[in-house]
Design an enzyme around this catalytic site. Structure first.
Site, PDB file in Angstrom:
ATOM      1  N   ARG A 100     -44.502  78.411 -33.262  1.00 28.30           N
ATOM      2  CA  ARG A 100     -44.673  79.819 -33.619  1.00 28.30           C
ATOM      3  C   ARG A 100     -44.094  80.015 -35.009  1.00 28.30           C
ATOM      4  O   ARG A 100     -42.893  79.940 -35.220  1.00 28.30           O
ATOM      5  CB  ARG A 100     -43.962  80.704 -32.592  1.00 28.30           C
ATOM      6  CG  ARG A 100     -43.943  82.171 -32.971  1.00 28.30           C
ATOM      7  CD  ARG A 100     -43.465  83.032 -31.817  1.00 28.30           C
ATOM      8  NE  ARG A 100     -42.194  82.587 -31.252  1.00 28.30           N
ATOM      9  CZ  ARG A 100     -41.008  82.804 -31.804  1.00 28.30           C
ATOM     10  NH1 ARG A 100     -40.930  83.447 -32.957  1.00 28.30           N
ATOM     11  NH2 ARG A 100     -39.896  82.393 -31.224  1.00 28.30           N
ATOM     12  N   HIS A 104     -41.227  87.273 -33.328  1.00 24.68           N
ATOM     13  CA  HIS A 104     -41.932  87.993 -32.278  1.00 24.68           C
ATOM     14  C   HIS A 104     -42.460  89.342 -32.761  1.00 24.68           C
ATOM     15  O   HIS A 104     -43.435  89.858 -32.229  1.00 24.68           O
ATOM     16  CB  HIS A 104     -41.011  88.212 -31.070  1.00 24.68           C
ATOM     17  CG  HIS A 104     -40.932  87.011 -30.185  1.00 24.68           C
ATOM     18  ND1 HIS A 104     -41.757  86.855 -29.103  1.00 24.68           N
ATOM     19  CD2 HIS A 104     -40.146  85.912 -30.230  1.00 24.68           C
ATOM     20  CE1 HIS A 104     -41.477  85.709 -28.515  1.00 24.68           C
ATOM     21  NE2 HIS A 104     -40.501  85.113 -29.170  1.00 24.68           N
ATOM     22  N   TYR A 112     -33.650  81.740 -37.502  1.00 23.84           N
ATOM     23  CA  TYR A 112     -33.017  80.714 -36.693  1.00 23.84           C
ATOM     24  C   TYR A 112     -33.774  79.377 -36.738  1.00 23.84           C
ATOM     25  O   TYR A 112     -33.256  78.354 -36.308  1.00 23.84           O
ATOM     26  CB  TYR A 112     -32.918  81.196 -35.241  1.00 23.84           C
ATOM     27  CG  TYR A 112     -34.151  81.908 -34.747  1.00 23.84           C
ATOM     28  CD1 TYR A 112     -35.265  81.207 -34.295  1.00 23.84           C
ATOM     29  CD2 TYR A 112     -34.207  83.297 -34.735  1.00 23.84           C
ATOM     30  CE1 TYR A 112     -36.409  81.864 -33.862  1.00 23.84           C
ATOM     31  CE2 TYR A 112     -35.341  83.963 -34.297  1.00 23.84           C
ATOM     32  CZ  TYR A 112     -36.442  83.242 -33.867  1.00 23.84           C
ATOM     33  OH  TYR A 112     -37.574  83.898 -33.447  1.00 23.84           O
TER      34      TYR A 112
END
Length: 214
Positions: A100, A104, A112
């Site tokens: 990904r 989100h 991170y």
């Protein structure tokens, strides 16, 4: 066919659903987008299994691992799983290993993720890989690929402008197209869905010998 992330598949409902589908030989194809991060939690802090497809063993169903950035592999595995489901041979888990590349939502900058990890997966962009695959086989020219991209960019801008200029939806519409009303009169295998009145349910609870802690 449905999709879930590596974080979502760790939830109990996934296990329960897969177990039920396996026992009943249901035509379920579950694609796990194994993208290395469940929000900010890396996979090695989520589960001990190296490959999530191994969990299929516990259900007695096939588990397949594919390169999630290779559209051809994903198609082939999905097609085979769907054909198996149509033959009545039950569900399949397909683990698509990928990454990904963004967070989100707007609030998640995905800081991170180590830069070198992002760079590795950036070189494996599935759209660029498919474009290269088609051009090398003479099924697409570089000029055609650029035109497709330009057309998509134009369409996206038009749709974005339309959405921003549109009025806010009526809150009363929030419940429309949510529940199946069977307006077409499709025969139901298990009969009509029955919804118990909430007030009747509360009265039943009060008259029950079971203690309800509030």
């Amino acid at each position: 066919m449905t999709y879930i992330g590596d974080g979502g598949q760790s939830t109990g409902v996934t296990y329960e659903g897969l177990n039920f589908a396996a026992v009943q030989d249901l035509g379920l194809v579950l694609i796990v987008e194994s993208n290395a991060w469940a929000y900010s939690t890396p996979s090695d802090m989520q589960f001990r299994a190296k490959d999530l497809a191994e969990r299929a063993i516990g259900y007695g169903i096939p588990g397949v691992i594919v390169d999630g950035t290779d559209a051809c592999q994903v198609y082939d595995a999905s097609h085979e799983a769907c054909e198996r489901a149509r033959r009545g041979e039950g569900p399949t888990i397909i683990e698509a290993k990928m990454m990904r590349m963004k967070g989100h939502a707007m609030h998640d900058a995905a800081v991170y993720v180590p830069p070198e990890v992002k760079e590795y997966w950036k070189r494996r962009d599935p759209i660029l890989r498919m474009e290269k695959y088609l051009i090398e086989r003479g099924w697409l020219t570089a000029e055609e690929a650029k035109k497709i991209q330009a057309d998509v960019d134009t369409l996206m801008e038009e749709e974005r402008a339309f959405a921003e200029a549109s009025p806010m939806p009526d809150p009363a519409d929030a419940g429309t197209d949510v529940y199946f009303d069977n307006a077409a009169g499709i025969p139901l295998k298990y009969g009509e869905v029955r919804v118990q009145n909430a007030n009747a349910s509360a009265k039943l609870a009060e008259s029950s010998a079971t203690t309800h802690y509030k």
